[in-house]
Motif scaffolding. Structure first.
Motif, mmCIF file in Angstrom:
data_model
loop_
_atom_site.group_PDB
_atom_site.id
_atom_site.type_symbol
_atom_site.label_atom_id
_atom_site.label_comp_id
_atom_site.label_asym_id
_atom_site.label_seq_id
_atom_site.Cartn_x
_atom_site.Cartn_y
_atom_site.Cartn_z
ATOM 1 N N THR A 41 0.801 -1.227 0.000
ATOM 2 C CA THR A 41 0.000 0.000 0.000
ATOM 3 C C THR A 41 0.831 1.272 0.000
ATOM 4 O OG1 THR A 41 -0.180 0.051 2.415
ATOM 5 C CG2 THR A 41 -1.921 -1.125 1.195
ATOM 6 N N ARG A 42 2.095 1.199 0.403
ATOM 7 C CA ARG A 42 2.924 2.408 0.557
ATOM 8 C C ARG A 42 3.002 3.248 -0.717
ATOM 9 N NH1 ARG A 42 5.945 3.998 4.394
ATOM 10 N NH2 ARG A 42 6.031 1.940 5.358
ATOM 11 N N GLU A 43 3.381 2.658 -1.825
ATOM 12 C CA GLU A 43 3.583 3.428 -3.056
ATOM 13 C C GLU A 43 2.305 4.111 -3.547
ATOM 14 O OE1 GLU A 43 4.952 2.903 -7.668
ATOM 15 O OE2 GLU A 43 5.721 1.461 -6.208
ATOM 16 N N PRO A 44 1.186 3.393 -3.686
ATOM 17 C CA PRO A 44 -0.015 4.086 -4.176
ATOM 18 C C PRO A 44 -0.533 5.144 -3.198
ATOM 19 C CG PRO A 44 -0.495 1.762 -3.735
ATOM 20 C CD PRO A 44 0.964 1.949 -3.572
ATOM 21 N N ILE A 45 -0.408 4.884 -1.905
ATOM 22 C CA ILE A 45 -0.877 5.870 -0.911
ATOM 23 C C ILE A 45 -0.008 7.119 -0.977
ATOM 24 C CG2 ILE A 45 -1.071 6.328 1.574
ATOM 25 C CD1 ILE A 45 -3.318 4.554 0.587
ATOM 26 N N GLU A 46 1.305 6.948 -0.997
ATOM 27 C CA GLU A 46 2.208 8.099 -1.042
ATOM 28 C C GLU A 46 2.065 8.875 -2.350
ATOM 29 O OE1 GLU A 46 6.088 6.581 -0.069
ATOM 30 O OE2 GLU A 46 5.634 6.593 2.087
ATOM 31 N N ARG A 47 1.858 8.168 -3.454
ATOM 32 C CA ARG A 47 1.660 8.834 -4.748
ATOM 33 C C ARG A 47 0.374 9.670 -4.719
ATOM 34 N NH1 ARG A 47 2.202 4.670 -7.791
ATOM 35 N NH2 ARG A 47 0.010 4.160 -7.971
ATOM 36 N N ALA A 48 -0.691 9.097 -4.185
ATOM 37 C CA ALA A 48 -1.960 9.827 -4.096
ATOM 38 C C ALA A 48 -1.838 11.016 -3.143
ATOM 39 C CB ALA A 48 -3.067 8.887 -3.638
ATOM 40 N N ALA A 49 -1.173 10.833 -2.011
ATOM 41 C CA ALA A 49 -1.009 11.923 -1.043
ATOM 42 C C ALA A 49 -0.205 13.065 -1.645
ATOM 43 C CB ALA A 49 -0.354 11.404 0.229
ATOM 44 N N THR A 50 0.808 12.744 -2.431
ATOM 45 C CA THR A 50 1.605 13.780 -3.090
ATOM 46 C C THR A 50 0.759 14.580 -4.063
ATOM 47 O OG1 THR A 50 3.627 12.487 -2.833
ATOM 48 C CG2 THR A 50 3.630 14.175 -4.560
ATOM 49 N N GLU A 51 -0.080 13.900 -4.822
ATOM 50 C CA GLU A 51 -0.962 14.585 -5.779
ATOM 51 C C GLU A 51 -2.010 15.438 -5.049
ATOM 52 O OE1 GLU A 51 -2.309 15.606 -9.651
ATOM 53 O OE2 GLU A 51 -0.434 14.827 -8.848
ATOM 54 N N VAL A 52 -2.601 14.894 -4.000
ATOM 55 C CA VAL A 52 -3.589 15.648 -3.218
ATOM 56 C C VAL A 52 -2.919 16.872 -2.587
ATOM 57 C CG1 VAL A 52 -5.087 15.584 -1.175
ATOM 58 C CG2 VAL A 52 -5.120 13.695 -2.812
ATOM 59 N N ALA A 53 -1.698 16.723 -2.099
ATOM 60 C CA ALA A 53 -0.972 17.849 -1.503
ATOM 61 C C ALA A 53 -0.712 18.935 -2.542
ATOM 62 C CB ALA A 53 0.334 17.363 -0.892
ATOM 63 N N ARG A 54 -0.329 18.530 -3.756
ATOM 64 C CA ARG A 54 -0.081 19.503 -4.826
ATOM 65 C C ARG A 54 -1.343 20.293 -5.144
ATOM 66 N NH1 ARG A 54 -1.204 20.155 -9.794
ATOM 67 N NH2 ARG A 54 -2.145 18.114 -10.107
ATOM 68 N N ILE A 55 -2.442 19.586 -5.271
ATOM 69 C CA ILE A 55 -3.722 20.241 -5.569
ATOM 70 C C ILE A 55 -4.148 21.134 -4.408
ATOM 71 C CG2 ILE A 55 -6.192 19.799 -5.928
ATOM 72 C CD1 ILE A 55 -5.236 17.207 -7.442
ATOM 73 N N THR A 56 -3.912 20.693 -3.190
ATOM 74 C CA THR A 56 -4.268 21.476 -2.006
ATOM 75 C C THR A 56 -3.468 22.773 -1.952
ATOM 76 O OG1 THR A 56 -4.872 19.476 -0.811
ATOM 77 C CG2 THR A 56 -4.420 21.438 0.514
ATOM 78 N N GLU A 57 -2.175 22.706 -2.263
ATOM 79 C CA GLU A 57 -1.355 23.929 -2.280
ATOM 80 C C GLU A 57 -1.901 24.926 -3.295
ATOM 81 O OE1 GLU A 57 2.900 23.740 -2.251
ATOM 82 O OE2 GLU A 57 2.880 21.909 -1.038
ATOM 83 N N GLU A 58 -2.280 24.439 -4.474
ATOM 84 C CA GLU A 58 -2.866 25.311 -5.491
ATOM 85 C C GLU A 58 -4.174 25.919 -4.996
ATOM 86 O OE1 GLU A 58 -3.330 23.048 -9.086
ATOM 87 O OE2 GLU A 58 -1.169 22.746 -9.315
ATOM 88 N N LEU A 59 -5.011 25.094 -4.398
ATOM 89 C CA LEU A 59 -6.301 25.567 -3.893
ATOM 90 C C LEU A 59 -6.115 26.625 -2.818
ATOM 91 C CD1 LEU A 59 -9.393 25.363 -3.658
ATOM 92 C CD2 LEU A 59 -9.033 23.486 -2.039
ATOM 93 N N LEU A 60 -5.233 26.381 -1.857
ATOM 94 C CA LEU A 60 -5.008 27.351 -0.789
ATOM 95 C C LEU A 60 -4.482 28.677 -1.332
ATOM 96 C CD1 LEU A 60 -3.510 25.071 2.006
ATOM 97 C CD2 LEU A 60 -5.796 26.084 1.938
ATOM 98 N N ALA A 61 -3.654 28.621 -2.380
ATOM 99 C CA ALA A 61 -3.118 29.842 -2.984
ATOM 100 C C ALA A 61 -4.212 30.658 -3.669
ATOM 101 C CB ALA A 61 -2.020 29.487 -3.986
ATOM 102 N N GLU A 62 -5.253 29.995 -4.154
ATOM 103 C CA GLU A 62 -6.335 30.676 -4.865
ATOM 104 C C GLU A 62 -7.443 31.185 -3.942
ATOM 105 O OE1 GLU A 62 -7.857 28.160 -7.958
ATOM 106 O OE2 GLU A 62 -5.867 27.786 -8.768
ATOM 107 N N MET A 63 -7.510 30.668 -2.738
ATOM 108 C CA MET A 63 -8.597 31.037 -1.824
ATOM 109 C C MET A 63 -8.381 32.432 -1.243
ATOM 110 S SD MET A 63 -10.702 28.504 -1.829
ATOM 111 C CE MET A 63 -11.721 28.870 -0.422
ATOM 112 N N PRO A 64 -9.478 33.176 -1.014
ATOM 113 C CA PRO A 64 -9.326 34.488 -0.370
ATOM 114 C C PRO A 64 -8.909 34.310 1.089
ATOM 115 C CG PRO A 64 -11.642 33.917 -0.611
ATOM 116 C CD PRO A 64 -10.862 32.854 -1.318
ATOM 117 N N GLN A 65 -8.389 35.369 1.668
ATOM 118 C CA GLN A 65 -7.979 35.346 3.072
ATOM 119 C C GLN A 65 -9.180 35.064 3.962
ATOM 120 O OE1 GLN A 65 -4.900 35.617 4.347
ATOM 121 N NE2 GLN A 65 -4.080 35.742 2.277
ATOM 122 N N ARG A 66 -8.934 34.351 5.046
ATOM 123 C CA ARG A 66 -9.984 34.104 6.040
ATOM 124 C C ARG A 66 -10.081 35.308 6.955
ATOM 125 N NH1 ARG A 66 -10.890 28.231 8.131
ATOM 126 N NH2 ARG A 66 -11.815 29.440 9.782
#
Length: 88
Positions: A41-66
């Protein structure tokens, strides 16, 4: 495994890549039902987490300030958690 995903938007200072990856890994492990990583499970989980993290960084950069910061401190900012994980 924790049931809640940590709120990262609006943190001061801003969420680090390490915190974003930890939240992504928590999410991926939760939705897959994988409590601990194994050789199969390590490789697919880590690969998915890396992709989710990349998308999350993009999303947080686009969101307005709280207007109000999150009420909870992310786990990686808590001294007892960092000590337990051997990060300090």
């Amino acid at each position: 495994m924790c049931r809640n995903i940590t709120v990262l938007r609006g943190l001061e200072p801003a969420a680090t890549s390490e915190e974003i990856y930890a939240a992504a890994l928590q999410y991926v492990r939760k939705v897959t039902g994988v409590g601990s990583l194994s050789a199969t499970t390590r490789e697919p989980i880590e690969r998915a987490a890396t992709e989710v993290a990349r998308i999350t960084e993009e999303l947080l950069a686009e969101m307005p300030q709280r207007r109000v910061p999150p009420q909870t401190v992310p786990p990686l900012r808590r001294p007892e958690v960092r000590a337990r994980l051997g990060l300090d």
